[in-house]
Structure formats: C-alpha cells, structure tokens
Design a protein around this motif. Structure first.
Motif, PDB file in Angstrom:
ATOM      1  N   GLY A 128       0.779  -1.234   0.000  1.00 24.05           N
ATOM      2  CA  GLY A 128       0.000   0.000   0.000  1.00 24.05           C
ATOM      3  C   GLY A 128       0.805   1.275   0.000  1.00 24.05           C
ATOM      4  O   GLY A 128       0.294   2.328   0.399  1.00 24.05           O
ATOM      5  N   LEU A 129       2.065   1.240  -0.435  1.00 27.32           N
ATOM      6  CA  LEU A 129       2.854   2.468  -0.489  1.00 27.32           C
ATOM      7  C   LEU A 129       2.265   3.425  -1.520  1.00 27.32           C
ATOM      8  O   LEU A 129       1.915   3.022  -2.628  1.00 27.32           O
ATOM      9  CB  LEU A 129       4.307   2.157  -0.863  1.00 27.32           C
ATOM     10  CG  LEU A 129       5.165   1.406   0.157  1.00 27.32           C
ATOM     11  CD1 LEU A 129       6.554   1.153  -0.429  1.00 27.32           C
ATOM     12  CD2 LEU A 129       5.273   2.189   1.455  1.00 27.32           C
ATOM     13  N   ASP A 156       0.991  -2.034 -13.994  1.00 25.92           N
ATOM     14  CA  ASP A 156       0.605  -1.351 -12.754  1.00 25.92           C
ATOM     15  C   ASP A 156       1.265  -2.096 -11.603  1.00 25.92           C
ATOM     16  O   ASP A 156       0.795  -3.147 -11.163  1.00 25.92           O
ATOM     17  CB  ASP A 156      -0.912  -1.341 -12.588  1.00 25.92           C
ATOM     18  CG  ASP A 156      -1.367  -0.371 -11.506  1.00 25.92           C
ATOM     19  OD1 ASP A 156      -0.533   0.023 -10.677  1.00 25.92           O
ATOM     20  OD2 ASP A 156      -2.560  -0.001 -11.500  1.00 25.92           O
ATOM     21  N   THR A 157       2.393  -1.573 -11.148  1.00 24.68           N
ATOM     22  CA  THR A 157       3.171  -2.248 -10.106  1.00 24.68           C
ATOM     23  C   THR A 157       2.838  -1.752  -8.706  1.00 24.68           C
ATOM     24  O   THR A 157       3.515  -2.099  -7.743  1.00 24.68           O
ATOM     25  CB  THR A 157       4.676  -2.063 -10.373  1.00 24.68           C
ATOM     26  OG1 THR A 157       4.974  -0.667 -10.464  1.00 24.68           O
ATOM     27  CG2 THR A 157       5.085  -2.750 -11.671  1.00 24.68           C
ATOM     28  N   ALA A 206      -4.982   0.302  -3.369  1.00 23.49           N
ATOM     29  CA  ALA A 206      -6.283   0.026  -3.966  1.00 23.49           C
ATOM     30  C   ALA A 206      -6.409   0.846  -5.245  1.00 23.49           C
ATOM     31  O   ALA A 206      -6.108   2.040  -5.261  1.00 23.49           O
ATOM     32  CB  ALA A 206      -7.397   0.387  -2.985  1.00 23.49           C
ATOM     33  N   LYS A 207      -6.840   0.219  -6.317  1.00 22.71           N
ATOM     34  CA  LYS A 207      -6.863   0.924  -7.596  1.00 22.71           C
ATOM     35  C   LYS A 207      -8.029   0.473  -8.455  1.00 22.71           C
ATOM     36  O   LYS A 207      -8.516  -0.657  -8.361  1.00 22.71           O
ATOM     37  CB  LYS A 207      -5.547   0.714  -8.337  1.00 22.71           C
ATOM     38  CG  LYS A 207      -5.086  -0.729  -8.457  1.00 22.71           C
ATOM     39  CD  LYS A 207      -3.718  -0.785  -9.101  1.00 22.71           C
ATOM     40  CE  LYS A 207      -3.131  -2.181  -9.084  1.00 22.71           C
ATOM     41  NZ  LYS A 207      -2.517  -2.485  -7.789  1.00 22.71           N
ATOM     42  N   ALA A 208      -8.434   1.402  -9.307  1.00 25.70           N
ATOM     43  CA  ALA A 208      -9.467   1.154 -10.313  1.00 25.70           C
ATOM     44  C   ALA A 208      -9.229   2.158 -11.431  1.00 25.70           C
ATOM     45  O   ALA A 208      -9.140   3.356 -11.176  1.00 25.70           O
ATOM     46  CB  ALA A 208     -10.860   1.333  -9.715  1.00 25.70           C
ATOM     47  N   TRP A 209      -9.085   1.657 -12.656  1.00 24.37           N
ATOM     48  CA  TRP A 209      -8.845   2.567 -13.765  1.00 24.37           C
ATOM     49  C   TRP A 209      -9.418   2.008 -15.057  1.00 24.37           C
ATOM     50  O   TRP A 209      -9.784   0.830 -15.148  1.00 24.37           O
ATOM     51  CB  TRP A 209      -7.363   2.878 -13.938  1.00 24.37           C
ATOM     52  CG  TRP A 209      -6.400   1.728 -13.930  1.00 24.37           C
ATOM     53  CD1 TRP A 209      -5.596   1.344 -12.902  1.00 24.37           C
ATOM     54  CD2 TRP A 209      -6.132   0.804 -15.014  1.00 24.37           C
ATOM     55  NE1 TRP A 209      -4.839   0.258 -13.258  1.00 24.37           N
ATOM     56  CE2 TRP A 209      -5.131  -0.097 -14.552  1.00 24.37           C
ATOM     57  CE3 TRP A 209      -6.607   0.652 -16.306  1.00 24.37           C
ATOM     58  CZ2 TRP A 209      -4.642  -1.131 -15.339  1.00 24.37           C
ATOM     59  CZ3 TRP A 209      -6.116  -0.370 -17.110  1.00 24.37           C
ATOM     60  CH2 TRP A 209      -5.138  -1.245 -16.617  1.00 24.37           C
ATOM     61  N   THR A 255      -9.045  -3.866  -6.920  1.00 24.73           N
ATOM     62  CA  THR A 255      -7.863  -4.703  -6.811  1.00 24.73           C
ATOM     63  C   THR A 255      -6.717  -3.918  -6.190  1.00 24.73           C
ATOM     64  O   THR A 255      -6.643  -2.698  -6.336  1.00 24.73           O
ATOM     65  CB  THR A 255      -7.440  -5.251  -8.194  1.00 24.73           C
ATOM     66  OG1 THR A 255      -6.353  -6.168  -8.024  1.00 24.73           O
ATOM     67  CG2 THR A 255      -7.007  -4.118  -9.115  1.00 24.73           C
ATOM     68  N   THR A 256      -5.862  -4.626  -5.475  1.00 22.89           N
ATOM     69  CA  THR A 256      -4.659  -4.009  -4.902  1.00 22.89           C
ATOM     70  C   THR A 256      -3.387  -4.675  -5.418  1.00 22.89           C
ATOM     71  O   THR A 256      -2.317  -4.105  -5.320  1.00 22.89           O
ATOM     72  CB  THR A 256      -4.663  -4.115  -3.359  1.00 22.89           C
ATOM     73  OG1 THR A 256      -4.775  -5.483  -2.988  1.00 22.89           O
ATOM     74  CG2 THR A 256      -5.816  -3.325  -2.768  1.00 22.89           C
ATOM     75  N   ALA A 257      -3.520  -5.862  -5.961  1.00 20.96           N
ATOM     76  CA  ALA A 257      -2.339  -6.588  -6.419  1.00 20.96           C
ATOM     77  C   ALA A 257      -1.727  -5.904  -7.639  1.00 20.96           C
ATOM     78  O   ALA A 257      -2.441  -5.327  -8.454  1.00 20.96           O
ATOM     79  CB  ALA A 257      -2.710  -8.025  -6.761  1.00 20.96           C
ATOM     80  N   PRO A 258      -0.407  -5.958  -7.780  1.00 21.12           N
ATOM     81  CA  PRO A 258       0.213  -5.441  -9.001  1.00 21.12           C
ATOM     82  C   PRO A 258      -0.093  -6.365 -10.176  1.00 21.12           C
ATOM     83  O   PRO A 258      -0.422  -7.545  -9.987  1.00 21.12           O
ATOM     84  CB  PRO A 258       1.699  -5.436  -8.664  1.00 21.12           C
ATOM     85  CG  PRO A 258       1.855  -6.497  -7.627  1.00 21.12           C
ATOM     86  CD  PRO A 258       0.581  -6.486  -6.827  1.00 21.12           C
TER      87      PRO A 258
END
Length: 458
Positions: free
Chosen positions: A263-264, A350-351, A355-358, A418-421
């Motif tokens: 989560g950095l 996306d490394t 938390a991300k959504a795009w 998702t949070t995983a790279p």
C-alpha cells in the motif's frame, strides 16, 4: 462537614501525586537496565538497494544485516543478556523475518574481579603459603608447587578467547529481531573456566594429603562446588559469568527475509536500526540514538503504458480519387501493400499495491483533415486481439473490431477493486480506414490523432 471534605480531597491529591512519582521512577529504572555495548556501532545490509534502484514488490527477499562494534562502550552493566538487535520501522512490521542461523565473531575477556573465584583463590593463597613454609623440610614439594602456581595463573587469566558462534535468530516482536549472544557464549565460557578448575584439581590431587590435609580438602571441596555449578547452565554462577564477560571487536551477521510493505503511495526509505546491547528487558524498543542505522529502499510502484509499443504513425498509402465505390485501406509498413501490416501492442504495467481502479480509453481527437480540407465520413477501424493479464477484476472489449468516431471515447479495459500489481497486454492486429463512395474528396495528405488515456474511476 467542610473540613472533612477538605481533608479527603487532600488525601486523594497526595495519593495521585505519589502514584505519579512511582511511575516516573519506574521508567528511570527500566531505562537503566539496558546499555549499548559499543560506542561506534556500524550497521549495514547487502540488499544493494538505492534511492535510484529500490526494491519493487519483493517477497521473502534474502537480505543479510551486519552489526559491527569495535570500541567498547563506557559503563558496562553486570546483569542481563547480551543481544545483537535489528529494529525495523512500523511500516515493515512483520516484513523482516529470520532466515536461518546468525553468526557472531567476537573476542571475550572476563575481569578477574568478576570471576566467581574469590573464595577458592583465598583458600589457594593459604595453601600456597603453607606449602612454601614446608619447602625447607620437604624440597620435593617444589615441583608440585610450581605446577600449582601455573594452574592458579591460568585460572586468573582474563582472556577467554576468540569465537565464531552460530546462533539462532529470534523474532522478538513484529519489528525486532534478536541474536542471543549470551546463549552462544554460555557453554564456551563455563566449559573454559570449568576446564581450568579441572586442571587445578588434577594438580591438587598430586599434593601429599598428609602434610596439608585440612586446607587441601577445603580447596578441593570449593573447586568441586564450582565445577558442579558451572555444569548447570541455569545456575547463578553460570549466568553471572556470561553477564560479566566483556566483548572485544564483534561482528554479527544476521540473515533475514525482507518483504516490501504493502500500500505504499510514494517511494519509501526504511531506516533500520541495529546494535549490540546488554539488557534485562527486551521489551524495550531501540531508541533513535541507539547503535547504528542502515537503509533499505522500496518503490511504491507505478502505473505506466509502454508508448513505444504503440505505432507513432499509421500509413494508409496513396490512392486515386474516385466516388463510385466504397474503399477500405489497410495501414502497411511504408504505406506499401507489398509490406507487412502495421501492428502495435497495448501494454500497461501497474506495479502499485494500493487500492486501484482505472480505465483504458482510446479516442480519435478530430476528423481526417488536410489543412482546411476534410475527409468527411471516413472511419478508422482497429482489430483488437486477445487480452492477456494477471488481474482478476476486469472487463474488456478484446477480440473484436472497434470503430472510431471522432471526439468519442471507447473504453477498452476496465479494472476495479484490486490491490495486487499486474499488467494488461492486448495486440492491435490491424488498422483500416473505411471511406464511403459518396465521400467528397480532394487532393491532400489527410491526418488525424489517436489519444490513449488511462483514467482513474470512482
């Protein structure tokens, strides 16, 4: 009634104040039972990371920390255990764990005053004096006396050798790793002293009991008691012997596994503290001024499209003007149909572990134009190939032909929750330009622009 209440308030206030003083004094006592054993501790790691080359999403990466001390600190304490410690910041809680056995290389001395020998040395002094007195009458005692003095000198020797000790690394807490140096030293120091006492006993057994029976018996009894105590690792004599020992130049190598913090949101420099202490209380975390420091650098990752895999220019060739039939022109390398089709690839990495959504979108920014001239009704079509990805929560419009309409965006990939790279890759297998037959046409070099956009979604 008022006087009684006043006295009660005074009593309560005095009790609270006394309790405050007790807590304050307790903290002072706790602080006094730990000491940094070296005044110039150096801490290093072999991760090889720098600000320019940080770790990116590593898991269980082998990293060895080394702790070195060469100048003994001032004010040694004589209680507690000797530990080499590695303390990591809270962001690395549970992320730095033991990876096998640590190695401690050190030299050890024990001051004579701290050896458990005062009683036996006193008896030996009396014994030597007695034998010396008897020498004129019995010169044969000279050889045993010489051997006895040699054994006594050996017993008084403060040098306890150079050592290379394999010692298990302990996970003392989620942020603290420890190597119990005392545990490794205990059998060596106790056996060394026990061997010296055994050598002394062997010499004592050669002395004529009839001449010095009483004092010799006392010495032997005292020596036997010490040897027995040293054979018990939990005895006060054994533990006190290790506590009183002084470490010379010391190197501790601590193998670990390191995992990137999750989560950095920005690159992170982990300042990791290490040192060699003697302490009664390992619940005390290392202070900011303790020992030495070493850094490991971590990357927060990034979201990036490999633009070099997208074609910079599409070339649909040169065609005669006509308005009788629909036309479909393919983009070829160099604009020549004798050459291969122009193709490209969409590649997004996306490394990040946040938390991300795009969404990945594409749009044709304007009509096909040549200066003021406009190739109206012309339509760009793109053949999308199969999507490759290691993401779980996504949707896409892969494996189909898409039709571009000027100033309208098409969503090609939608990622959510998702949070995983991970990555997304999709080939662009063909580019076609469809021009209807009734399209007004004028001589010119017609152009348009494709815009590829990655945008965050709610």
């Amino acid at each position: 009634m008022k006087k009684t209440r006043s006295r009660l308030l005074q009593k309560i206030w005095i009790t609270v104040f006394a309790f405050f003083l007790f807590l304050t004094s307790s903290n002072i006592i706790v602080s006094a039972v730990s000491i940094d054993l070296f005044a110039n501790t150096q801490v290093n790691n072999n991760s090889g990371t720098t600000a320019a080359a940080p770790y990116l999403n590593v898991s269980q990466k082998p990293v060895t920390f080394t702790v070195n001390g060469t100048t003994t600190g001032v004010g040694l304490i004589k209680t507690g255990k000797k530990y080499a410690l590695i303390s990591v910041p809270s962001l690395l809680s549970g992320k730095v764990t033991p990876n096998g056995t640590a190695t401690v290389t050190t030299t050890v001395t024990i001051p004579l005053a701290d050896l458990p020998l005062s009683g036996v040395l006193g008896l030996l002094s009396t014994l030597v004096t007695t034998i010396t007195t008897l020498l004129p009458l019995n010169p044969s005692l000279q050889a045993p006396l010489n051997s006895l003095n040699q054994a006594i000198n050996n017993l008084k020797n403060e040098n306890y050798g150079n050592h290379n000790l394999p010692i298990a690394t302990e996970q003392l807490s989620a942020t603290l790793l420890g190597v119990n140096i005392s545990q490794g030293l205990l059998p060596i120091l106790t056996s060394t002293l026990s061997n010296r006492l055994t050598d002394l006993k062997n010499v004592l057994n050669t002395l004529p009991l009839g001449l010095i029976g009483a004092i010799l018996t006392s010495v032997l009894s005292s020596v036997d008691g010490l040897i027995t105590s040293l054979g018990n690792p939990n005895s006060a004599i054994s533990t006190n012997l290790v506590s009183a020992s002084i470490l010379g130049s010391t190197n501790v190598s601590i193998p670990t596994f390191v995992t990137s913090p999750a989560g950095l949101t920005q690159d992170y420099t982990a300042a990791i503290c290490g040192g060699i202490v003697q302490t009664d209380d390992l619940t005390i975390q290392l202070l900011s001024n303790f020992g030495g420091n070493t850094n490991i650098y971590f990357s927060a990752g990034s979201l990036a499209m490999k633009s070099e895999l997208l074609l910079g220019n599409l070339n649909f060739g040169t065609h005669p003007i006509q308005t009788k039939a629909d036309e479909t022109w393919n983009a070829y390398v160099g604009g020549n149909s004798a050459n291969p089709l122009q193709t490209g690839t969409i590649r997004i990495d996306d490394t990040r572990t946040t938390a991300k959504a795009w969404q990945l979108k594409v749009a044709q920014s304007n009509n096909w134009t040549s200066g003021q001239k406009n190739l109206s009704n012309a339509r760009l079509d793109i053949a999308l190939g199969a999507l490759s990805t290691n993401f779980q929560n996504y949707s896409s419009i892969a494996n189909q032909m898409i039709h571009m309409i000027p100033n309208e965006q098409l969503v090609l990939v939608n990622l959510s929750n998702t949070t995983a790279p991970g990555y997304v890759e999709m080939p662009l297998n063909q580019f076609q330009l469809f021009v209807p037959k009734n399209t007004p046409k004028q001589i010119g070099n017609y152009k348009t622009t494709l815009q590829w956009t990655i945008s965050n979604t709610p």
